[in-house]
Motif scaffolding. Structure first.
Motif, short mmCIF file in Angstrom:
data_model
loop_
_atom_site.label_atom_id
_atom_site.label_comp_id
_atom_site.label_asym_id
_atom_site.label_seq_id
_atom_site.Cartn_x
_atom_site.Cartn_y
_atom_site.Cartn_z
N TYR B 15 74.99 13.35 -91.69
CA TYR B 15 74.37 13.26 -90.37
C TYR B 15 75.41 12.93 -89.31
O TYR B 15 75.37 13.45 -88.19
N PRO B 19 77.26 17.04 -86.39
CA PRO B 19 77.45 17.32 -84.97
C PRO B 19 78.92 17.38 -84.57
O PRO B 19 79.31 18.20 -83.74
N TRP B 22 80.31 20.64 -85.64
CA TRP B 22 79.84 21.69 -84.74
C TRP B 22 80.67 21.70 -83.45
O TRP B 22 81.02 22.75 -82.92
N LEU B 23 81.00 20.50 -82.95
CA LEU B 23 81.83 20.40 -81.75
C LEU B 23 83.19 21.07 -81.99
O LEU B 23 83.68 21.84 -81.15
N MET B 26 82.95 24.85 -82.13
CA MET B 26 82.76 25.37 -80.77
C MET B 26 84.08 25.43 -80.04
O MET B 26 84.36 26.39 -79.31
N ILE B 34 80.43 32.43 -78.75
CA ILE B 34 79.45 31.35 -78.86
C ILE B 34 78.08 31.83 -78.44
O ILE B 34 77.08 31.60 -79.12
N LEU B 38 75.26 32.67 -83.87
CA LEU B 38 75.61 31.48 -84.63
C LEU B 38 76.62 31.83 -85.73
O LEU B 38 76.46 32.82 -86.43
N THR B 222 81.72 16.73 -66.68
CA THR B 222 80.35 16.93 -66.18
C THR B 222 80.34 17.86 -64.98
O THR B 222 79.41 18.61 -64.79
N TRP B 232 81.12 26.76 -72.73
CA TRP B 232 80.92 25.85 -73.87
C TRP B 232 82.22 25.59 -74.62
O TRP B 232 82.48 24.47 -75.04
N LEU B 235 84.50 23.17 -72.77
CA LEU B 235 83.84 21.86 -72.77
C LEU B 235 84.01 21.18 -74.12
O LEU B 235 84.36 19.99 -74.21
N THR C 119 77.20 15.70 -74.70
CA THR C 119 77.60 17.10 -74.86
C THR C 119 77.48 17.54 -76.32
O THR C 119 76.98 18.64 -76.61
N ILE C 120 77.96 16.67 -77.23
CA ILE C 120 77.90 17.01 -78.65
C ILE C 120 76.47 17.33 -79.06
O ILE C 120 76.19 18.35 -79.71
N TRP C 121 75.54 16.47 -78.63
CA TRP C 121 74.15 16.70 -79.05
C TRP C 121 73.51 17.84 -78.30
O TRP C 121 72.61 18.50 -78.81
N GLN C 122 74.02 18.10 -77.09
CA GLN C 122 73.54 19.26 -76.35
C GLN C 122 73.85 20.54 -77.12
O GLN C 122 72.97 21.35 -77.39
N ILE C 123 75.12 20.69 -77.52
CA ILE C 123 75.47 21.94 -78.20
C ILE C 123 75.01 21.93 -79.64
O ILE C 123 74.96 22.96 -80.29
N PHE C 124 74.63 20.78 -80.18
CA PHE C 124 74.15 20.72 -81.56
C PHE C 124 72.65 21.05 -81.62
O PHE C 124 72.18 21.65 -82.57
N ARG C 126 70.69 22.58 -79.08
CA ARG C 126 70.14 23.72 -78.32
C ARG C 126 69.62 24.81 -79.26
O ARG C 126 70.28 25.13 -80.25
N ILE C 129 72.44 28.04 -79.21
CA ILE C 129 73.79 27.97 -79.78
C ILE C 129 73.96 26.78 -80.73
O ILE C 129 75.03 26.61 -81.30
N GLY C 130 72.94 25.93 -80.90
CA GLY C 130 73.12 24.71 -81.68
C GLY C 130 72.73 24.90 -83.13
O GLY C 130 71.78 25.60 -83.46
N LEU C 131 73.47 24.24 -84.02
CA LEU C 131 73.20 24.34 -85.44
C LEU C 131 71.81 23.79 -85.76
O LEU C 131 71.01 24.43 -86.44
N ALA C 134 69.00 25.92 -84.09
CA ALA C 134 68.85 27.21 -84.76
C ALA C 134 68.25 27.03 -86.15
O ALA C 134 67.40 27.83 -86.57
N MET C 159 70.10 11.12 -81.17
CA MET C 159 71.43 10.95 -80.61
C MET C 159 71.82 9.47 -80.60
O MET C 159 72.93 9.11 -80.97
N VAL C 230 73.45 13.53 -69.58
CA VAL C 230 74.08 14.79 -69.95
C VAL C 230 73.11 15.66 -70.75
O VAL C 230 73.00 16.87 -70.51
#
Lengths: 105, 266, 288
Positions: B15, B19, B22-23, B26, B34, B38, B222, B232, B235, C119-124, C126, C129-131, C134, C159, C230
């Motif tokens: 867990y 994330p 994934w960052l 990206m 992107i 996926l 931001t 993305w 960022l 940001t991490i959780w945003q792209i995770f 969504r 585009i997020g794992l 999706a 988060m 964010v």
């Protein structure tokens, strides 16, 4: 354009104008400062004893003063939230509370 | 029970890592990729996003600005906290407990409460949009933190050490700098770490007290989002880079960290 | 061990700290109190209005809703993160390279700038585009945190658990490491099972560290701003607008000096009250 106040270019008054002082709030802070000074002097002259009073907490004079201030703030906030009546009533109730807490708390 | 808690630990680690993974993926893909779809493992990884950051002054200036106020803040905090922590751990004086509580409330106070007056204060004294303004504003919570941590480490050193030094005829200043400070090296490291960290991760005050000159990296992130649509990849790359200083600093104090937590002083 | 010596000269040691913190806390707080009593057009044009802003704020439905939301959020944070943190701490290896590695891994979320966490959780999360988004969509779950308040809450909570459970875990781990082995041996001789060991050996000795964990999590969750800012921007609607979000939008967004200042004072008093309750608890713990 900074105004000249006294001799200093950024005089104390000019530097504090952004703080937007009002007479009531200034009075309040001066009163708190005076109370702290009084407590300090009292502590030097006659050191207070730690004791357990009405609150069931082990407190010093300073603790009881702080508790009084905090409960005073809470009292006023609750008063403002609950009624539209003048705030003076809450203030008078608080003064009573202050005396009770300082004496027996 | 043992097995169950092992499973839970593994689940929790997954867990934590997912994330972050994934960052990183990206950051290694370009924006068209992107948005197109996926990919759990990047098909054609690229370093273009990192190149964009290192080539664009807005980005690397942001990093420099952030580092300058963080370092300034850490220096101020630890320097003023050292004598205070020593006073709290070694002496009793009038109002010491009240003072300690007052410091603690500042660690707990929400920065949002101080937003309005800070903006007015730093504008009035001409510090707005300088790293010093952010450094001083962050002192609000880093100084109490440093005092709290250092006091814990200092109280763990037996007071007989001070007595012995006094009997040997050392002055307080000499004793503090040459004998006591080396003894609590680890504690100073932990205090530096937490000051650095809390100043590094903060956004709200840093954003409010800077304009275009001293804009820190977290704000660049931001603002870029809202200005030029969502890039993305860049960022994410910036996000990856902001994690690096924290990891670097934690590496230096890794052996003292658990002791810092054992004192319960964060 | 010699007692702490009593001398008021020690004030010279704390003087620098007092000056720095007075500059960055006392002056701003006084200013906020001043502002909260006036209607300010600009600093030269202002009218004293007494406690009107306080009355208005205390009757402002958006303030009260944010307050309730904040309370619910902080309760949820404590209810999830405390047990989870203790369980993780119990599972962590006690020594060796595995322990160091796990500790650094667990400390990692704490070192990430708060907006990057968002940001991490945003792209995770969504859906496009997020794992996570999706994956949920693939399972047939209609998950969209920008449209559904429930999904937004779940995402913000996930988060926060991701971000801060590590703190509880590290505190509890350090507390567990401080328990002498003899206690466990005595419990084993008495034939105590794992639950009894936890309930009667570990939990009592973790008390003070857990009180601090509760204090830190409660206070820090009460000031949460950046991550939801964010991730959801306080939305959808106002579903994830907590106290700091609302205050910031008043203070910086609309630049309403008077009402924002009254809000700040109320917010600060609440924090002060909670802080005092916990400080009294911690101090009692230290004396007993």
């Amino acid at each position: 354009m900074p105004r000249r106040v006294g001799r200093c270019r950024y005089g104390v008054l000019a530097a504090m104008s952004w703080m937007a002082w009002t007479a009531p709030s200034a009075t309040f802070f001066v009163a708190v400062l005076l109370a702290l000074a009084t407590l300090t002097v009292a502590e030097v002259l006659r050191p207070g004893q730690v004791r357990r009073g009405l609150l069931g907490l082990v407190t010093t004079r300073g603790d009881r003063f702080f508790i009084s201030l905090l409960s005073g703030a809470a009292l006023h906030v609750m008063w403002l939230a609950a009624t539209a009546l003048p705030v003076w009533w809450a203030s008078i109730a608080w003064l009573v509370l202050l005396v009770v807490l300082m004496r027996w708390g | 029970m043992r097995r169950a808690s092992n499973w839970l630990l593994w689940g929790y680690c997954v867990y934590l890592v997912l994330p972050l993974y994934w960052l990183v993926t990206m950051a290694l893909r370009n924006n068209q990729d992107i948005v197109a779809g996926l990919e759990v493992i990047p098909a054609n990884p690229t370093l273009a996003n990192f190149a964009e950051i290192f080539g664009n002054p807005v980005w690397y200036q942001g990093f420099a600005n952030s580092l300058s106020y963080v370092v300034l803040n850490t220096l101020i905090s630890v320097l003023v906290a050292l004598p205070a922590a020593y006073a709290f751990s070694r002496y009793r004086f009038m109002g010491d407990r009240h003072l300690f509580f007052w410091l603690l409330t500042n660690r707990m106070a929400p920065p949002a409460v101080f937003l309005l007056p800070f903006f007015q204060l730093y504008s009035a004294i001409g510090l707005f949009d300088t790293p010093l303004a952010v450094a001083l504003a962050h002192c609000l919570f880093t100084v109490p933190l440093a005092v709290w941590i250092l006091e814990g480490f200092m109280s763990a050193v037996p007071r007989s050490l001070d007595e012995m030094a006094r009997l040997d005829g050392h002055r307080l200043g000499y004793f503090f700098l040459r004998i006591f400070l080396p003894t609590i090296r680890g504690g100073v490291g932990v205090a530096v770490f937490f000051c650095f960290m809390f100043s590094w991760v903060e956004l709200l005050l840093a954003r409010t007290l800077t304009g275009s000159e001293a804009k820190p990296i977290v704000v660049v992130m931001t603002r870029t989002v809202s200005a030029s649509g969502m890039d993305w990849g860049v960022l994410a790359a910036a996000g990856v880079l902001t994690i690096v200083p924290g990891v670097a600093v934690v590496w230096f104090v890794r052996r003292h960290l658990v002791k810092g937590f054992a004192l319960g002083r964060v | 061990m010699p007692e702490r010596r009593s001398t008021n000269l020690a004030w010279f040691g704390v003087l620098p700290v007092v000056l720095v913190v007075a500059f960055s806390a006392v002056i701003p707080l006084m200013t906020v109190v001043n502002y909260s009593l006036q209607d300010i057009f600009d600093l030269n044009t202002r009218v004293f209005v007494g406690f009107d802003w306080y009355r208005e704020t205390l009757r402002d439905p958006r303030f009260l809703e944010a307050l309730v939301r904040q309370g619910l959020f902080s309760m949820a944070v404590l209810v999830i993160q405390l047990p989870l943190g203790i369980l993780v701490a119990k599972g962590l290896p006690k020594s060796g390279w595995r322990a160091s590695f796990m500790l650094v891994l667990i400390a990692l979320p704490l070192l990430i700038p708060w907006n990057v966490v968002g940001t991490i959780w945003q792209i995770f999360a969504r859906p496009d585009i997020g794992l996570l988004g999706a994956a949920l969509a693939g399972l047939g779950v209609d998950f969209n945190y920008t449209a559904s308040p429930v999904d937004a809450w779940i995402t913000v909570l996930m988060m926060d658990v991701w971000h801060w459970t590590s703190l509880v875990a590290l505190l509890a781990y350090a507390g567990l490491a401080a328990i002498p082995q003899a206690y466990y041996q005595a419990a084993a001789l008495d034939g105590a099972g794992p639950w009894e060991v936890f309930r009667y050996v570990e939990l009592p000795r973790l008390r003070s560290v857990l009180i601090i964990a509760i204090l830190l999590r409660l206070m820090d969750s009460f000031m949460i701003y950046t991550e939801p800012f964010v991730l959801t921007g306080g939305g959808p609607g106002n579903a994830t607008t907590f106290l700091s979000q609302y205050l910031t939008s008043m203070a910086v967004g609309q630049f309403d000096l008077g009402p924002a200042a009254a809000f700040s004072v109320l917010y600060f008093l609440l924090i002060l009250l909670m802080c005092w309750v916990f400080y009294t608890l911690v101090m009692r713990e230290a004396h007993e």
